[in-house]
Scaffold this motif. Structure first.
Motif, mmCIF file in Angstrom:
data_model
loop_
_atom_site.group_PDB
_atom_site.id
_atom_site.type_symbol
_atom_site.label_atom_id
_atom_site.label_comp_id
_atom_site.label_asym_id
_atom_site.label_seq_id
_atom_site.Cartn_x
_atom_site.Cartn_y
_atom_site.Cartn_z
ATOM 1 N N CYS A 32 1.130 1.800 1.706
ATOM 2 C CA CYS A 32 2.343 2.193 0.915
ATOM 3 C C CYS A 32 3.061 0.852 0.309
ATOM 4 C CB CYS A 32 3.383 2.836 1.634
ATOM 5 S SG CYS A 32 4.955 3.416 0.797
ATOM 6 N N GLN A 34 6.008 0.591 -0.608
ATOM 7 C CA GLN A 34 7.379 0.514 -0.482
ATOM 8 C C GLN A 34 7.869 0.015 0.972
ATOM 9 O OE1 GLN A 34 9.778 1.854 -2.945
ATOM 10 N NE2 GLN A 34 7.884 1.942 -4.049
ATOM 11 N N CYS A 35 6.928 0.570 2.001
ATOM 12 C CA CYS A 35 7.387 0.271 3.289
ATOM 13 C C CYS A 35 6.232 -0.271 4.165
ATOM 14 C CB CYS A 35 7.708 1.678 4.186
ATOM 15 S SG CYS A 35 6.289 2.818 4.243
ATOM 16 N N CYS A 62 3.935 6.274 0.209
ATOM 17 C CA CYS A 62 3.586 7.250 1.109
ATOM 18 C C CYS A 62 4.745 8.484 1.151
ATOM 19 C CB CYS A 62 3.724 6.720 2.526
ATOM 20 S SG CYS A 62 5.461 6.520 3.027
ATOM 21 N N CYS A 65 8.344 7.724 1.736
ATOM 22 C CA CYS A 65 9.101 6.964 0.856
ATOM 23 C C CYS A 65 9.482 7.833 -0.636
ATOM 24 C CB CYS A 65 8.248 5.734 0.396
ATOM 25 S SG CYS A 65 8.473 4.538 1.529
ATOM 26 N N ARG A 110 11.164 9.749 9.561
ATOM 27 C CA ARG A 110 12.427 8.789 9.320
ATOM 28 C C ARG A 110 13.701 9.459 9.056
ATOM 29 N NH1 ARG A 110 9.053 5.281 5.069
ATOM 30 N NH2 ARG A 110 7.025 5.518 5.990
HETATM 31 ZN ZN LIG Z 1 6.235 4.180 2.361
#
Ligand SMILES: [Zn+2]
Length: 165
Positions: A32, A34-35, A62, A65, A110
């Motif tokens: 991913c 982003q994360c 993902c 995100c 999350r």
């Molecule tokens: Zn992510």
């Protein structure tokens, strides 16, 4: 786990829950952008096993995100009651610690946001398992009353927890 929790857990796993955010097909290994979570053998994880060939990794975003970007929570936990107002700090600590435990093993679970709304605390999550676990953690730590409402055909769970003195 008591009988009530077990029945809730069975229900969770029987619910045909097709997360629309998980339908994106990913082939091979992906990371991913982003994360940094890794997609590996059908799962998103924080740990990329050794010996994994990453040189052909695709860059994707993902499902967690994407839910955060779209502000589309899968789980919503609403806390109410006078106990909340007097013990907010402890309750928020429990919520954050529970997220850490869940997220360590399940990268897509999350907390999105904690929002105060007219005396209620609203917690949104990227996965229904975290919302479910938070409900059970609150009940175990602070008693009170919880109820769980699963979406019929969507990947959704609403949990309400309340305690008055
Ligand atoms: Zn992510």
């Amino acid at each position: 786990m008591d009988k009530f929790q077990r029945s809730q857990k069975d229900k969770l796993f029987k619910t045909p829950s097709h997360d629309p955010y998980c339908l994106q097909k990913v082939e091979g290994t992906a990371i991913c952008s982003q994360c940094g979570a890794a997609y590996q053998a059908g799962n998103w994880t924080w740990k990329v096993p050794e010996n994994t060939v990453i040189h052909d990794a695709q860059t994707v975003t993902c499902p967690a995100c994407r839910r955060i970007e779209d502000n589309q929570p899968a789980g919503t936990l609403t806390l109410t009651g006078s106990f909340l107002l007097e013990h907010r700090g402890e309750i928020v600590n429990l919520i954050e610690n529970t997220e850490k435990l869940e997220n360590a093993d399940h990268a897509l679970e999350r907390i999105m946001r904690l929002t105060d709304s007219e005396g209620a605390l609203v917690v949104t999550t990227t996965g229904i398992h975290l919302a479910n676990r938070l409900g059970h953690a609150l009940k175990a730590a602070f008693k009170g009353h919880t109820d769980y409402q699963y979406g019929d055909d969507e990947y959704q769970l609403s949990v309400n927890w309340t305690r008055d003195e």
